[in-house]
Design a protein around this motif. Sequence first.
Motif, PDB file in Angstrom:
ATOM      1  N   SER A  14      47.958  22.451  26.647  1.00  0.00           N
ATOM      2  CA  SER A  14      47.403  21.156  26.256  1.00  0.00           C
ATOM      3  C   SER A  14      48.115  20.634  25.014  1.00  0.00           C
ATOM      4  CB  SER A  14      45.906  21.281  25.958  1.00  0.00           C
ATOM      5  OG  SER A  14      45.185  21.601  27.122  1.00  0.00           O
ATOM      6  N   ASP A  17      48.291  14.486  23.088  1.00  0.00           N
ATOM      7  CA  ASP A  17      48.335  13.239  23.847  1.00  0.00           C
ATOM      8  C   ASP A  17      48.421  13.420  25.358  1.00  0.00           C
ATOM      9  OD1 ASP A  17      50.860  14.323  23.708  1.00  0.00           O
ATOM     10  OD2 ASP A  17      51.883  12.388  23.654  1.00  0.00           O
ATOM     11  N   GLU A  18      48.546  14.658  25.852  1.00  0.00           N
ATOM     12  CA  GLU A  18      48.607  14.850  27.307  1.00  0.00           C
ATOM     13  C   GLU A  18      48.098  16.235  27.685  1.00  0.00           C
ATOM     14  OE1 GLU A  18      53.172  16.176  28.141  1.00  0.00           O
ATOM     15  OE2 GLU A  18      52.850  14.043  27.703  1.00  0.00           O
ATOM     16  N   VAL A  42      36.180  11.982  24.863  1.00  0.00           N
ATOM     17  CA  VAL A  42      37.539  11.423  24.784  1.00  0.00           C
ATOM     18  C   VAL A  42      37.928  10.910  26.170  1.00  0.00           C
ATOM     19  CG1 VAL A  42      39.970  11.947  24.322  1.00  0.00           C
ATOM     20  CG2 VAL A  42      38.168  13.004  22.922  1.00  0.00           C
ATOM     21  N   GLY A  44      40.633   9.667  29.064  1.00  0.00           N
ATOM     22  CA  GLY A  44      42.001   9.915  29.497  1.00  0.00           C
ATOM     23  C   GLY A  44      42.314   9.152  30.772  1.00  0.00           C
ATOM     24  N   ARG A  87      46.939  11.319  30.399  1.00  0.00           N
ATOM     25  CA  ARG A  87      47.323  10.807  29.085  1.00  0.00           C
ATOM     26  C   ARG A  87      46.049  10.570  28.275  1.00  0.00           C
ATOM     27  NH1 ARG A  87      50.425   5.067  28.042  1.00  0.00           N
ATOM     28  NH2 ARG A  87      50.697   5.226  25.792  1.00  0.00           N
ATOM     29  N   ILE A  88      45.963  11.169  27.107  1.00  0.00           N
ATOM     30  CA  ILE A  88      44.798  11.017  26.235  1.00  0.00           C
ATOM     31  C   ILE A  88      44.847   9.634  25.583  1.00  0.00           C
ATOM     32  CG2 ILE A  88      43.588  11.883  24.200  1.00  0.00           C
ATOM     33  CD1 ILE A  88      43.377  13.705  26.630  1.00  0.00           C
ATOM     34  N   ILE A 102      43.125   8.989  18.555  1.00  0.00           N
ATOM     35  CA  ILE A 102      43.344  10.210  19.328  1.00  0.00           C
ATOM     36  C   ILE A 102      43.035  11.417  18.444  1.00  0.00           C
ATOM     37  CG2 ILE A 102      45.107  11.606  20.485  1.00  0.00           C
ATOM     38  CD1 ILE A 102      46.502   9.014  21.258  1.00  0.00           C
TER      39      ILE A 102
END
Length: 518
Positions: A14, A17-18, A42, A44, A87-88, A102
């Motif tokens: 992990s 950002d992804e 969060v 995504g 993608r976060i 983020i």
Amino acid sequence: MNEAGELGILVGVSKPDEVTFESRRPVSVGEYVILKYGRGKVLGLVERSAISSDALGNGIRNYEEASESRMVAQANRHDKSYKGYVRILGYLDELKKCKAIIPALPPEPGTEVVEASAADLREIFAPEGPHWLRIGTLLRNTEVETRINVDKIVARHLAILAMTGMGKSNLVSMLAKEISKVNGTMVIFDYHDDYSTLDMGRYINLMPAKINPRMLPPDKLAEVIEVQENASNQIHVLREALSEEVRQRKDEDFWDELADGVRAVGAAEKMYREAAAKVEDKIEYVRKKFSNVLDPGMSDPLALIKNGKINIINLVELTEKQANVAVSYYLEELLDDRKRATRQTKSKSPSQQDLKTPPRFTAPVLVVIEEAHIFIPKDEKTETKYFASKVAREGRKFGLGLVIVSQRPRSIDANILSQMGSLAVMRMIQHDDQAQVSAASEALSRDLINQLPSLNPGEAVFAGQWVNLPTFVKADEVRERKIGGDQKAVEQWSQLAVAKELSREASDSYVPPGYIQD
């Protein structure tokens, strides 16, 4: 037992950002998911997905082996792997406030992934407010409206990019329809007659594409009458002939006086005699062929644009050079007008010049340039390109927004494209086009760019300042647009054949008895 909405579990490495997750079902690109870590929920976006099989892997050597492996895979419910690559986008609560924050640390493998609810997505993609206008729905969740911030379009500009037939004109029409509901002023330069049948009643102002040659400087008039750029002698003749006295002439007197002036230059200077004869021929040619376009008797063309209307300027009868002159003229005049309006709004004591020529447009204006690769090309100087660049740089300060529409992003000036603060990108398969779009926007990741060839007509990726987040959208269809798309050749040929047959039968019925046709 899976909880309601549970979709999968994070696996592998992990990053902030992804992330990658193993799903209990196949996932589609464009789906939104929620993970709970850091300070809360969060959001995504699934940018890529894959399905694999242990039994049906890359080691299969022939059909028989594939057939046997398929039976093994069907018997083993653990055989399939459904992966989603996410993608976060940021904390859910902050995104609802239009802030993308983020988490600093990535989530741990094993973190649960759940489907984002329609209620959560509505707060992000369909905010309330008069400047948020509906444009369609989320591609993977049609319960959720997609709204765009029209203030950001006017302030930061927009590019609509796609292959031919993917829905660019429908999207422009949808934008026009929504802007008309808030009494906005829009000017569409219609190069291929795509919008003349847009039926929106009193909100539409169809304008003739006319040019007043008296108002043009000599170099632009030379372009309009098709004098070549390198024909310096012909341009000199035209410059000498286009005196202030000639400019005062209206209607047909202007062309007569201009032709007389050209002949006078040729008679006075022997070296320009041949050039003068050529210019006179060109004047006579355009005077006859483009009489409905070149009108010395018309008032200021800008006066035809109406506030609070969708103004459609049809350029279909103009040559490419004439269209370029017309578009550049409007851009220049609109920018000057909005500058005067802004000065008067800010100044407590406007200048005498501003009072003498009050602005026509006291509220912002949005301009749409169709076939932008023709008017603002990458490797060529044009008048429209010069003024479009000025609008891209200065328009936000003066309330003049720019929308460029094209099926060839690779051919558009990169500097102007990079200043488009928002993007609507539809299906696109050329790598050069994809590279140009990628370079123009940091909001579009490589994975999103790679998905462009898989989009269907009417589907798009929205990115930039007019949306809160990069969004896969299904644009609404504008039913007020009566025609569009490709001509149906076979159907029209059949109709023509039927009409001819009926006409022949009708003619035969009038043949006197005993009369024999050859």
